[in-house]
Design a protein around this motif. Structure first.
Motif, PDB file in Angstrom:
ATOM      1  N   ASN A   1      -7.542   6.545  -9.263  1.00 41.73           N
ATOM      2  CA  ASN A   1      -6.158   6.182  -9.541  1.00 41.73           C
ATOM      3  C   ASN A   1      -5.445   5.891  -8.227  1.00 41.73           C
ATOM      4  N   LEU A   2      -4.751   4.769  -8.182  1.00 45.39           N
ATOM      5  CA  LEU A   2      -3.961   4.403  -7.009  1.00 45.39           C
ATOM      6  C   LEU A   2      -2.551   4.947  -7.175  1.00 45.39           C
ATOM      7  N   VAL A   3      -2.098   5.725  -6.203  1.00 42.98           N
ATOM      8  CA  VAL A   3      -0.755   6.276  -6.233  1.00 42.98           C
ATOM      9  C   VAL A   3       0.221   5.186  -5.815  1.00 42.98           C
TER      10      VAL A   3
ATOM     11  N   CYS B   1      -2.084   8.172  -1.361  1.00 43.60           N
ATOM     12  CA  CYS B   1      -2.243   6.844  -1.938  1.00 43.60           C
ATOM     13  C   CYS B   1      -3.380   6.712  -2.939  1.00 43.60           C
ATOM     14  N   VAL B   2      -4.211   7.714  -3.120  1.00 39.15           N
ATOM     15  CA  VAL B   2      -5.324   7.570  -4.047  1.00 39.15           C
ATOM     16  C   VAL B   2      -5.761   8.940  -4.562  1.00 39.15           C
TER      17      VAL B   2
ATOM     18  N   PHE C   1      -5.837   2.343 -15.255  1.00 35.65           N
ATOM     19  CA  PHE C   1      -7.010   2.376 -14.395  1.00 35.65           C
ATOM     20  C   PHE C   1      -8.252   2.764 -15.199  1.00 35.65           C
ATOM     21  N   PRO C   2      -9.360   2.082 -14.987  1.00 34.76           N
ATOM     22  CA  PRO C   2     -10.583   2.364 -15.753  1.00 34.76           C
ATOM     23  C   PRO C   2     -11.259   3.641 -15.278  1.00 34.76           C
TER      24      PRO C   2
ATOM     25  N   SER D   1       0.854  -1.190   0.000  1.00 37.11           N
ATOM     26  CA  SER D   1       0.000   0.000   0.000  1.00 37.11           C
ATOM     27  C   SER D   1       0.882   1.229   0.000  1.00 37.11           C
ATOM     28  N   SER D   2       0.350   2.334  -0.522  1.00 35.96           N
ATOM     29  CA  SER D   2       1.043   3.619  -0.425  1.00 35.96           C
ATOM     30  C   SER D   2       0.335   4.539   0.567  1.00 35.96           C
ATOM     31  N   CYS D   3      -0.640   4.012   1.300  1.00 36.36           N
ATOM     32  CA  CYS D   3      -1.386   4.802   2.279  1.00 36.36           C
ATOM     33  C   CYS D   3      -0.625   4.865   3.599  1.00 36.36           C
TER      34      CYS D   3
END
Length: 708
Positions: free
Chosen positions: A689-691, A661-662, A198-199, A134-136
């Motif tokens: 989008n996920l960072v 993170c997002v 990412f969709p 995770s980037s959170c």
């Protein structure tokens, strides 16, 4: 001396000296060599080897086995910003291979992967077992990240910069959302890699609810292709395409789509937009572009761009200090309701050479411009200019010289002579060829007056007067490039206020005005310009909506202001003798760290000239604003309102959430305009989008703090 002694000892022992015979550097509070030949370093230990840096509490180096036993906490920083954190480790001498216990991998200061054990091999692969990625930010009061990927095994390929997940489970706030036995994602340092993007989700009143899933294909180091199928619940099946390629001297990009929908059943619809730019030899530049659609409504139905005309072109140009050269061809296609393309000049070609000359025999500066222009309508009708085709050759020379006097007065004289030759086809109102000569001479006076106050404020007042003598009359030619005329402070003292050459100002006239500018040391300034044009006779060349018709033009009043606080204000108004306005335009902008506001209002009087195509007055207001609600939330709003029709023409709202993170973007828009080819549309979109995967746009999102 505490660090110098072990440092010298480390160099003597050449620790470790295996790969390429490159020694490492060791720094520690205490270093000793045991009886069995092992080197033990303790207390604030640091090892530097090539691009790697290792920090630990204790390191034991076994020369016979060429490996390191390390006690943590361990921080291993490698080239590219990869960081490994661990409790303990057994690594080889060059820090490339080994096993780490209780480890955490940090990629590009974004993505974190925690694992029970980490195995490094071949100096390239990092295998992690029982992982959470995770980037959170995770804090004591927020132990569950916003999103995470749990996997049985993760392999990071440092060379290819790819991350491979086995038995991956994607969770949001701890709740499982998605499972995949195999998952491959790019690490944060990778710019381009083949794979899914990412969709985005979109709902419109015309196309229904749909999802777009882009697939990026890397075609080498300098080219790529993106395929994006767009599937709707009932209305459309669309394939979007984007192709990009960079060359040594330029680049190209093409965007397009192929669609089948219920809006026009049984038809294949689509569009193609693209272009490129290349640097050629001898300072020349090639620019080209293409814009094409299957039908006029496609652009609006699929929310591409707000436009009513498509332009394809190719141009070769060169710009030097005193020379400009351009050869250009353009093809136009109108998608505005009511336009008939066969009656419009669809094919237009131009060739222009413009040179400036300084220090002429008469002093001052001179210029010479040569231009060849031609345009063609596909219609064969020859009545009322419906199918008119025109070719024109123009040569224009000008000269100007200025003088300054001891009292500060600036004087100048200028002259211009232009010759035009027209070839006109398929128009019974004009002969087949027309030639004309337009000589113009002018003189002007300016008197800039400057005063600076004791507090540093500077005031500049400049009265200006210009007398211009043009020809008494000109032979009539079709007006193709000088229909829309604007009277502003930029052309108050121009010899010709028409935007093109098909119309030129004639007769004797005087342009007068005064400007005032105030500059404050605090960082704000203000400027005002007032002026007017006086003619000896009304030549009936300007229409009643331009503000320039009659023996005296409307008064031009323009003001602009900027402040250190980010405020920008400008207004331009044309005022009749009776005090009524014929045109008013206001622009206001305010930019701060918290918000960005841009708004404008325009009012135009109706124009009786059918070529202008403005039978009714225009009164419109537009706004575009964004406001940073919090550090992570940003709101947006935009709209346009037609006061004459008493309704909005478009409106849009947006909300963006961004943290470490997002990124979540919500958008809602409505286009109210309706015609035979353009339908009212309501559009709702969402993208997530996920960072931490891929390089993104290169910006660093705000990180939350555990203290908040």
């Amino acid at each position: 001396m505490r660090r110098l002694v072990p440092l010298i000892l480390a160099f003597v022992l050449a620790l470790p000296a295996t790969v390429g015979s490159e020694p490492a550097t060791l720094i520690a509070d205490r270093v000793e060599v045991t009886a069995d030949g092992r080197l033990v370093a303790e207390g604030a230990v640091e090892v530097f080897y090539r691009e790697a840096r290792l920090r630990a509490r204790r390191i034991v180096y076994d020369r016979s086995g060429e490996h390191l036993t390390i006690e943590g906490p361990i921080v291993l920083t490698e080239e590219g910003g990869t960081i490994l954190l661990a409790d303990s480790a057994d690594l080889d001498a060059d820090l490339r291979d080994g096993i780490l216990q209780g480890a955490r991998l940090v990629l590009d200061q974004q993505l974190q992967i925690a694992a029970d054990t980490v195995v490094r091999s071949e100096g390239r692969y990092t295998q992690m077992n029982r992982t959470v990625a995770s980037s959170c930010e995770v804090c004591a009061d927020r132990p569950t990240p916003l999103w995470e990927i749990r996997a049985r095994k993760v392999i990071h390929d440092q060379l290819e910069r790819q991350i491979y997940f086995s038995d991956a489970q994607f969770r949001v706030l701890g709740v499982p959302i998605f499972y995949s036995p195999y998952l491959r994602l790019p690490d944060p340092t990778l710019d381009r890699a083949t794979g899914f993007l990412f969709p985005t989700f979109r709902t419109t009143s015309t196309l229904g609810t749909g999802i777009k899933v882009p697939y990026f294909i890397r075609l080498g180091d300098s080219a790529d292709l993106t395929l994006a199928p767009y599937l709707s619940t009932s209305r459309t099946r669309t394939l979007d395409l984007r192709y990009r390629q960079a060359f040594r001297s330029g680049a190209v990009e093409f965007n397009g789509a192929i669609s089948r929908d219920d809006l026009q059943p049984g038809e294949t619809r689509g569009y193609l937009f693209g272009g490129g730019r290349f640097a050629l030899s001898e300072g020349y530049q090639l620019d080209f572009g293409i814009e094409a659609v299957s039908d006029p409504a496609y652009v609006q139905d699929y929310g591409l761009e707000d436009r009513d005309r498509l332009v394809s072109f190719a141009e070769i140009s060169r710009t030097r200090r005193n020379e400009y050269l351009s050869v250009r061809g353009r093809a136009f296609q109108s998608i505005r309701a009511g336009d008939v393309n066969s009656e419009l000049p669809n094919i237009v070609t131009d060739a222009t050479l413009h040179r400036r000359f300084n220090a002429t025999p008469l002093g001052g500066a001179a210029g010479l411009k040569l231009q060849i222009h031609a345009h063609r309508r596909s219609s064969s009708v020859s009545v009322d200019g419906v199918g008119r085709d025109v070719a024109r050759a123009t040569i224009e020379g000008d000269w100007r010289r200025n003088w300054s006097f001891e009292n500060g007065v600036l004087a100048g004289v200028m002259t211009q002579i232009a010759g035009d030759y027209y070839g006109i086809r398929q128009d019974d109102d004009y002969p087949g060829s027309v030639g004309r000569l337009t000589p113009t001479i002018a003189a002007e006076l300016r008197w800039p007056l400057l005063r600076t106050d004791a507090d540093g404020v500077a005031h500049v007042i400049e009265p200006m007067a210009q007398v211009v003598q043009g020809p008494r009359s000109l032979r009539d030619v079709p007006n193709e490039d000088s229909v829309l005329v604007e009277f502003d402070e930029g052309n108050l003292f121009a010899l010709n206020r028409y935007p093109g050459v098909d119309r030129r100002e004639i007769g004797l006239r005087a342009n007068v005005g005064v400007s005032y500018t105030r500059h404050a040391p605090e960082g704000w300034s203000m400027g005002v310009t007032v002026g007017r044009v006086f003619r000896r006779a009304d030549d009936n060349t300007f229409t009643d909506g331009t503000g320039l018709d009659g023996g005296r033009s409307d008064w031009l009043a323009a003001v602009h202001m900027t402040t250190a606080g980010g405020i920008r204000l400008s207004n331009r108004t044309l005022i009749n003798d009776d005090g009524s306005a014929t045109r008013s335009e206001t622009q206001f902008g305010w930019v701060t760290d918290t918000f960005d506001l841009s708004t404008g209002y325009i009012w135009l009087v109706a124009d009786s000239d059918p070529e202008v195509n403005r039978p009714d007055e225009t009164s419109e207001w537009a706004v575009d604003a964004s406001y940073r609600l919090t550090e992570n939330w940003t709101g947006r709003a935009a709209g346009r309102y037609d006061f004459n029709a008493d309704r909005a023409t478009s409106a849009a709202l947006g909300l963006t959430y961004l943290n470490e993170c997002v990124t979540v973007d919500l958008s809602l828009s409505r286009r109210f305009t309706s015609s035979t080819s353009v339908r009212p549309v309501t559009d709702f979109g969402i993208s997530v989008n996920l960072v931490g995967f891929g390089s993104g746009n290169g910006s660093r999102p705000p990180r939350r703090s555990c203290a908040r």
